[in-house]
Design a protein around this motif. Structure first.
Motif, PDB file in Angstrom:
ATOM      1  N   VAL A  60      12.275  48.055  55.496  1.00 34.79           N
ATOM      2  CA  VAL A  60      13.415  47.678  54.986  1.00 34.79           C
ATOM      3  C   VAL A  60      13.182  46.641  53.747  1.00 34.79           C
ATOM      4  O   VAL A  60      13.649  46.814  52.750  1.00 34.79           O
ATOM      5  N   CYS A  61      12.246  45.607  53.986  1.00 33.22           N
ATOM      6  CA  CYS A  61      12.146  44.517  52.749  1.00 33.22           C
ATOM      7  C   CYS A  61      11.523  45.264  51.709  1.00 33.22           C
ATOM      8  O   CYS A  61      11.750  44.952  50.521  1.00 33.22           O
ATOM      9  N   GLU A  62      10.420  46.042  51.954  1.00 26.73           N
ATOM     10  CA  GLU A  62       9.916  46.718  50.810  1.00 26.73           C
ATOM     11  C   GLU A  62      10.696  47.532  49.846  1.00 26.73           C
ATOM     12  O   GLU A  62      10.701  47.486  48.554  1.00 26.73           O
ATOM     13  N   GLN A  63      11.878  48.071  50.610  1.00 27.30           N
ATOM     14  CA  GLN A  63      12.631  48.953  50.032  1.00 27.30           C
ATOM     15  C   GLN A  63      13.802  48.189  49.164  1.00 27.30           C
ATOM     16  O   GLN A  63      14.148  48.548  48.007  1.00 27.30           O
ATOM     17  N   LEU A  64      14.012  47.179  49.790  1.00 32.53           N
ATOM     18  CA  LEU A  64      15.029  46.223  49.018  1.00 32.53           C
ATOM     19  C   LEU A  64      14.559  45.198  47.967  1.00 32.53           C
ATOM     20  O   LEU A  64      15.058  44.944  46.940  1.00 32.53           O
ATOM     21  N   ARG A  65      13.399  44.817  48.164  1.00 32.86           N
ATOM     22  CA  ARG A  65      12.676  43.850  47.186  1.00 32.86           C
ATOM     23  C   ARG A  65      12.905  44.177  45.669  1.00 32.86           C
ATOM     24  O   ARG A  65      13.534  43.272  45.208  1.00 32.86           O
ATOM     25  N   GLN A  66      12.849  45.353  45.351  1.00 33.37           N
ATOM     26  CA  GLN A  66      13.066  45.706  44.117  1.00 33.37           C
ATOM     27  C   GLN A  66      14.588  45.638  43.479  1.00 33.37           C
ATOM     28  O   GLN A  66      14.914  45.923  42.367  1.00 33.37           O
ATOM     29  N   HIS A  67      15.515  45.566  44.499  1.00 33.15           N
ATOM     30  CA  HIS A  67      16.901  45.652  43.886  1.00 33.15           C
ATOM     31  C   HIS A  67      17.754  44.576  44.426  1.00 33.15           C
ATOM     32  O   HIS A  67      18.866  44.334  44.200  1.00 33.15           O
ATOM     33  N   VAL A  68      16.995  43.300  44.884  1.00 31.35           N
ATOM     34  CA  VAL A  68      17.809  42.037  45.126  1.00 31.35           C
ATOM     35  C   VAL A  68      18.372  41.459  43.896  1.00 31.35           C
ATOM     36  O   VAL A  68      17.710  41.600  42.957  1.00 31.35           O
ATOM     37  N   GLY A  71      17.549  35.892  41.238  1.00 26.36           N
ATOM     38  CA  GLY A  71      17.467  34.393  41.842  1.00 26.36           C
ATOM     39  C   GLY A  71      17.528  34.542  43.560  1.00 26.36           C
ATOM     40  O   GLY A  71      17.349  33.325  44.112  1.00 26.36           O
ATOM     41  N   HIS A  72      17.530  35.839  43.824  1.00 25.95           N
ATOM     42  CA  HIS A  72      17.577  36.027  45.484  1.00 25.95           C
ATOM     43  C   HIS A  72      16.144  36.270  45.945  1.00 25.95           C
ATOM     44  O   HIS A  72      15.449  36.900  45.081  1.00 25.95           O
ATOM     45  N   ARG A  73      16.001  36.231  47.240  1.00 21.49           N
ATOM     46  CA  ARG A  73      14.720  36.583  47.810  1.00 21.49           C
ATOM     47  C   ARG A  73      14.735  37.423  49.167  1.00 21.49           C
ATOM     48  O   ARG A  73      15.935  37.201  49.824  1.00 21.49           O
ATOM     49  N   VAL A  74      14.027  38.439  49.433  1.00 19.74           N
ATOM     50  CA  VAL A  74      14.307  39.158  50.823  1.00 19.74           C
ATOM     51  C   VAL A  74      13.092  38.608  51.674  1.00 19.74           C
ATOM     52  O   VAL A  74      12.007  38.478  51.090  1.00 19.74           O
ATOM     53  N   VAL A  96      18.468  38.188  52.870  1.00 14.96           N
ATOM     54  CA  VAL A  96      18.506  38.152  51.433  1.00 14.96           C
ATOM     55  C   VAL A  96      19.384  37.079  51.054  1.00 14.96           C
ATOM     56  O   VAL A  96      20.562  37.233  51.082  1.00 14.96           O
ATOM     57  N   ALA A  97      18.876  35.951  50.458  1.00 12.85           N
ATOM     58  CA  ALA A  97      19.665  34.873  50.047  1.00 12.85           C
ATOM     59  C   ALA A  97      19.340  34.123  48.724  1.00 12.85           C
ATOM     60  O   ALA A  97      17.947  34.382  48.396  1.00 12.85           O
ATOM     61  N   GLU A 182      26.458  47.690  46.258  1.00 11.49           N
ATOM     62  CA  GLU A 182      26.357  46.448  45.474  1.00 11.49           C
ATOM     63  C   GLU A 182      26.569  45.050  46.318  1.00 11.49           C
ATOM     64  O   GLU A 182      27.037  45.316  47.308  1.00 11.49           O
ATOM     65  N   PRO A 183      25.665  44.192  45.938  1.00 12.79           N
ATOM     66  CA  PRO A 183      24.771  44.011  44.776  1.00 12.79           C
ATOM     67  C   PRO A 183      23.487  44.591  44.554  1.00 12.79           C
ATOM     68  O   PRO A 183      22.585  44.246  43.831  1.00 12.79           O
ATOM     69  N   PHE A 184      23.343  45.463  45.478  1.00  7.97           N
ATOM     70  CA  PHE A 184      21.949  46.043  45.511  1.00  7.97           C
ATOM     71  C   PHE A 184      22.079  47.551  44.815  1.00  7.97           C
ATOM     72  O   PHE A 184      20.921  47.734  44.068  1.00  7.97           O
ATOM     73  N   GLY A 185      23.028  48.264  45.206  1.00  3.54           N
ATOM     74  CA  GLY A 185      23.121  49.559  44.621  1.00  3.54           C
ATOM     75  C   GLY A 185      21.758  50.495  44.631  1.00  3.54           C
ATOM     76  O   GLY A 185      21.456  50.917  43.814  1.00  3.54           O
ATOM     77  N   CYS A 186      21.270  50.616  45.986  1.00  2.10           N
ATOM     78  CA  CYS A 186      20.231  51.505  46.306  1.00  2.10           C
ATOM     79  C   CYS A 186      20.402  52.223  47.296  1.00  2.10           C
ATOM     80  O   CYS A 186      21.435  52.435  47.956  1.00  2.10           O
TER      81      CYS A 186
END
Length: 196
Positions: A60-68, A71-74, A96-97, A182-186
């Protein structure tokens, strides 16, 4: 305190306020292999996840990382996010915060800084993941709540937070692709999320 292998347990104490519960939680000596949260006015202690959940969390983290959002981090790990308005404190599996949320010497992070939380259910936490947390995260304005139901092998994304909880949800069985709004849109590919 009594700890049972597959059931959440409370401390049995009744601090007089949410702040009292937070203090008690901070001082609580939780046994290795257990996590503690504040749910519905109780300190709930439940067992940590099964080993293969780590693989799922990393996928999950690998897939979300490029869409955060900027200023946020997963991340994943045992961090406690606090929601004082509803007197809840959760330790989500994935969060993700905004980076500013972690700029504190305390162990209580601001739940309003979250842009996404993801939870992997277990037999002991599933009911709260499907009910209390859905309402709390939605009312707090967390844009996306991703619930990975490990018992039913399906993923649900909740979005459009409101005063009642979430207004939208989409569920797909593991192995299919799930749109993350959104705000990820992936799109999240849930292949590999089932038990080995």
């Amino acid at each position: 305190m009594t700890v049972m292998a597959e059931r959440p347990t409370t401390t049995g104490t009744e601090p007089d306020s949410f702040e009292g519960l937070l203090r008690t939680l901070d001082e609580l000596d939780v046994p290795d292999g257990y996590a503690a949260e504040i749910i519905r006015g109780n300190i709930v202690v439940s067992p940590w996840s099964k080993g293969y959940y780590l693989d799922v969390m990393e996928l999950v983290c690998e897939q979300l990382r490029q869409h955060v959002p900027e200023g946020h981090r997963v991340s994943y790990g045992p961090f406690l996010y606090v929601f004082p308005g509803v007197e809840r404190a959760y330790g989500p599996d994935i969060h993700v915060a905004h980076r500013s949320a972690s700029r504190s010497t305390g162990n209580e992070l601001d739940g309003e800084a979250l842009s996404l939380v993801a939870g992997l259910t277990s037999a002991s936490t599933r009911d709260d993941d499907l009910t209390d947390k859905v309402v709390t995260y939605g009312k707090a304005g967390v844009p996306v709540y991703l619930l990975l139901d490990m018992q039913e092998e399906q993923a649900t994304v909740f979005s459009m937070p409101s005063a009642k909880g979430y207004e939208a949800r989409c569920t797909k069985p593991f192995g299919e692709k799930l749109p993350i709004p959104e705000p990820f849109g992936c799109v999240l590919d849930t292949t590999g999320f089932t038990a080995p």
